[in-house]
Scaffold this motif. Structure first.
Motif, mmCIF file in Angstrom:
data_model
loop_
_atom_site.group_PDB
_atom_site.id
_atom_site.type_symbol
_atom_site.label_atom_id
_atom_site.label_comp_id
_atom_site.label_asym_id
_atom_site.label_seq_id
_atom_site.Cartn_x
_atom_site.Cartn_y
_atom_site.Cartn_z
ATOM 1 N N PHE A 205 0.867 -1.177 0.000
ATOM 2 C CA PHE A 205 0.000 0.000 0.000
ATOM 3 C C PHE A 205 0.904 1.226 0.000
ATOM 4 C CE2 PHE A 205 -2.445 -3.350 2.018
ATOM 5 C CZ PHE A 205 -3.673 -3.235 1.386
ATOM 6 N N ALA A 206 0.861 1.989 -1.072
ATOM 7 C CA ALA A 206 1.749 3.155 -1.181
ATOM 8 C C ALA A 206 0.910 4.420 -1.073
ATOM 9 C CB ALA A 206 2.472 3.111 -2.519
ATOM 10 N N ASP A 207 1.214 5.235 -0.083
ATOM 11 C CA ASP A 207 0.537 6.529 0.070
ATOM 12 C C ASP A 207 1.497 7.583 -0.456
ATOM 13 O OD1 ASP A 207 -0.503 8.943 0.966
ATOM 14 O OD2 ASP A 207 -1.164 8.148 2.902
ATOM 15 N N GLU A 208 1.150 8.141 -1.619
ATOM 16 C CA GLU A 208 2.085 9.050 -2.307
ATOM 17 C C GLU A 208 1.471 10.430 -2.498
ATOM 18 O OE1 GLU A 208 3.446 6.808 -5.761
ATOM 19 O OE2 GLU A 208 4.574 5.440 -4.442
ATOM 20 N N ILE A 209 0.669 10.854 -1.539
ATOM 21 C CA ILE A 209 -0.073 12.116 -1.699
ATOM 22 C C ILE A 209 0.867 13.336 -1.806
ATOM 23 C CG2 ILE A 209 -0.461 12.497 0.784
ATOM 24 C CD1 ILE A 209 -3.320 13.479 -0.051
ATOM 25 N N TYR A 210 2.109 13.179 -1.351
ATOM 26 C CA TYR A 210 3.044 14.319 -1.428
ATOM 27 C C TYR A 210 4.030 14.209 -2.601
ATOM 28 C CZ TYR A 210 1.117 15.247 3.150
ATOM 29 O OH TYR A 210 0.233 15.501 4.165
ATOM 30 N N ASP A 211 3.748 13.360 -3.569
ATOM 31 C CA ASP A 211 4.767 13.116 -4.608
ATOM 32 C C ASP A 211 5.042 14.318 -5.494
ATOM 33 O OD1 ASP A 211 2.442 13.018 -6.177
ATOM 34 O OD2 ASP A 211 3.245 11.459 -7.488
ATOM 35 N N ARG A 212 4.131 15.303 -5.531
ATOM 36 C CA ARG A 212 4.387 16.493 -6.351
ATOM 37 C C ARG A 212 4.954 17.638 -5.514
ATOM 38 N NH1 ARG A 212 0.071 13.932 -7.831
ATOM 39 N NH2 ARG A 212 -1.323 15.156 -6.530
ATOM 40 N N LEU A 213 5.314 17.323 -4.270
ATOM 41 C CA LEU A 213 5.877 18.362 -3.391
ATOM 42 C C LEU A 213 7.304 17.995 -2.971
ATOM 43 C CD1 LEU A 213 2.764 19.216 -1.176
ATOM 44 C CD2 LEU A 213 3.638 20.441 -3.153
ATOM 45 N N MET A 235 -1.967 5.286 -3.581
ATOM 46 C CA MET A 235 -2.919 6.368 -3.272
ATOM 47 C C MET A 235 -2.295 7.723 -3.615
ATOM 48 S SD MET A 235 -5.353 5.097 -0.993
ATOM 49 C CE MET A 235 -5.603 3.468 -0.310
ATOM 50 N N ASN A 236 -3.144 8.622 -4.075
ATOM 51 C CA ASN A 236 -2.677 9.979 -4.349
ATOM 52 C C ASN A 236 -3.895 10.900 -4.340
ATOM 53 O OD1 ASN A 236 -1.048 12.163 -5.215
ATOM 54 N ND2 ASN A 236 0.237 10.745 -6.393
ATOM 55 N N GLY A 237 -3.667 12.199 -4.433
ATOM 56 C CA GLY A 237 -4.805 13.117 -4.390
ATOM 57 C C GLY A 237 -4.372 14.551 -4.570
ATOM 58 N N LEU A 238 -5.350 15.437 -4.562
ATOM 59 C CA LEU A 238 -5.085 16.844 -4.890
ATOM 60 C C LEU A 238 -5.074 17.769 -3.676
ATOM 61 C CD1 LEU A 238 -7.323 17.180 -8.097
ATOM 62 C CD2 LEU A 238 -4.894 16.585 -7.956
ATOM 63 N N SER A 239 -5.346 17.210 -2.470
ATOM 64 C CA SER A 239 -5.478 18.071 -1.286
ATOM 65 C C SER A 239 -4.261 18.954 -1.065
ATOM 66 C CB SER A 239 -5.659 17.221 -0.028
ATOM 67 O OG SER A 239 -6.895 16.578 -0.030
ATOM 68 N N LYS A 240 -3.086 18.371 -1.256
ATOM 69 C CA LYS A 240 -1.855 19.069 -0.876
ATOM 70 C C LYS A 240 -1.247 19.773 -2.083
ATOM 71 C CE LYS A 240 -2.522 16.627 2.875
ATOM 72 N NZ LYS A 240 -2.781 17.101 4.214
#
Ligand code: PLP
Length: 405
Positions: A205-213, A235-240
């Motif tokens: 399970f990879a949580d990569e929500i900060y990959d564009r930061l 996992m990824n998303g636009l929140s951050k």
């Protein structure tokens, strides 16, 4: 009198974004005392605005996003996410392997509910993003924390991971870039984790929500790209990255060997259908948001706010006697170590409470991230530079005389 208690399903769940420190801050604010808040990873209140193109796209689409979408999400959104997954070299991902969610948060709960039977184990980092641990507990599973080693740039300790695997271990959670440490894991470390997962047939399970930061021109590598033969959920998303935490838009992509997980995927489809779909107006912006996903936002480049605030906070913390901190590579968190012997600290939550009461600055104690030792705290360095400076001056003054009684 009949009373209503929380369900026993919540007995093992330790998750409360409030707690005594936040409650005290709320009380102080109510009585008119201003608080410097360095505790929440939510960019918008600190003057970080969503790109105009995003707001315009959502406004334009409000009229045609009134109904439910497919439970996994609008095809246009999933196509854009599929293209993003291709850019990140995720193997074997089609639109049907992508699910949008009301933030990554909803999907974290979903993937744990769908997988874990009572007593099943799942490896989690320590420190962690605590929702992962809480979601595993809520699902009846047993989170087992592996050490991320500060002495090695907060990278996961592979020996420790190996030691903690049992025949009940079903998967491993990897948060990269990491909250709360800000660490970015290099290819070699990711390859070692993949090797362990391969040997023991674990789901990653990879949580990569900060990959564009990610700062300093460093490259983020998706762990799933190194594991085409394993089943991975990324996992990824636009929140951050897009500063729209309130719009609630996240996604997950199933990759690699899906034959291994047919039954699990059936469960995920059931759970996805049970919530009908994620917020549809937010799905309408995904295509626009990911169009420029290869370009770093100016806020993480030299001269940009996140970059300059990181430079400042890193120096300021390390200048305080008794505090040491690794420089974060990504996101907007730093996780300093406090010399517990010097200050007589046995309880890190008490330390944060004492600091709040004395200096009106709100931090989160390391224990809030399932760290076993009481010697860390997390600083969110999103607030304006002036606020950060005031907070660091106050911390230096406070520690000059602090002794935990
Ligand atoms: N994963 C990590 C590592 C986070 O730090 C956060 C939020 O702070 C989330 C997931 C949840 O993000 P979302 O807003 O997409 O629910």
């Amino acid at each position: 009198m009949r009373t209503f208690e929380k369900s026993s399903k919540l007995d093992n769940v330790c998750y409360d974004v409030r707690g005594p420190v936040v409650d005290e801050a709320a009380r102080m604010e109510e009585s008119g005392i201003p608080i410097l808040k360095l505790n929440i990873g939510n960019p918008a209140p600190f003057g970080f605005r969503a790109p105009e193109s995003i707001i315009e796209t959502m406004a334009e689409n409000l009229k045609n996003t009134e109904g439910y979408s497919d439970s996994k999400g609008l095809l246009s959104a999933r196509r854009a996410i599929e293209a993003y997954c291709r850019k990140k070299n995720l193997p074997n991902v089609g639109v049907n392997d992508i699910y949008t969610g009301n933030g990554v948060s909803e999907l974290i709960v979903m993937v744990m509910q769908g997988l874990l039977n009572n007593g099943d184990e799942i490896l989690m980092p320590s420190p962690d993003y605590p929702l992962w641990t809480a979601a595993a507990n809520l699902a009846g599973g047993k989170p087992v924390h592996y050490v991320c080693d500060e002495a090695s740039n907060w990278y996961p300790d592979i020996q420790d991971i190996r030691k903690k695997i049992t025949d009940r271990t079903k998967g491993i959670v990897v948060i990269n870039p990491n909250n709360p440490t800000g660490a970015l894991y290099p290819r070699e470390v990711l390859e070692e984790i993949v090797e362990v997962a391969r040997e023991h047939e674990l789901i990653i399970f990879a949580d990569e929500i900060y990959d564009r930061l990610v700062m300093d021109g460093k490259e983020h590598i998706s762990i799933a790209s190194l594991a085409p033969d394993l089943f991975c959920i990324t996992m990824n998303g636009l929140s951050k990255s897009h500063k729209i935490a309130g719009y609630r838009l996240g996604w997950m992509a199933l990759s690699g060997n899906k034959d291994k997980a047919r039954g699990y995927i059936e469960g995920l489809n059931m759970l996805s259908s049970m919530r009908l779909c994620s917020n549809v107006p937010a799905q309408a912006i995904v295509e626009t948001a990911l169009r420029d996903a290869g370009q770093p936002d100016e806020m993480i480049l030299p001269g940009g706010r996140i970059y300059e605030q990181r430079e400042y906070i890193y120096r300021a913390l390390n200048d305080i006697p008794g505090i040491t901190a690794k420089k974060p590579d990504a996101a907007f968190y730093i996780f300093p170590k406090i010399d517990t012997a010097r200050f007589g600290i046995r309880d890190d939550e008490q330390f944060c409470l004492d600091f709040l009461k004395a200096k009106q600055v709100l931090l989160v104690h390391g224990g809030g991230f399932n760290l076993a030792t009481p010697d860390h705290f997390r600083v969110v360095y999103l607030p304006e530079m002036g606020v950060l400076k005031e907070a660091m001056d106050k911390l230096a003054q406070f520690l000059d005389t602090y002794r935990q009684s």
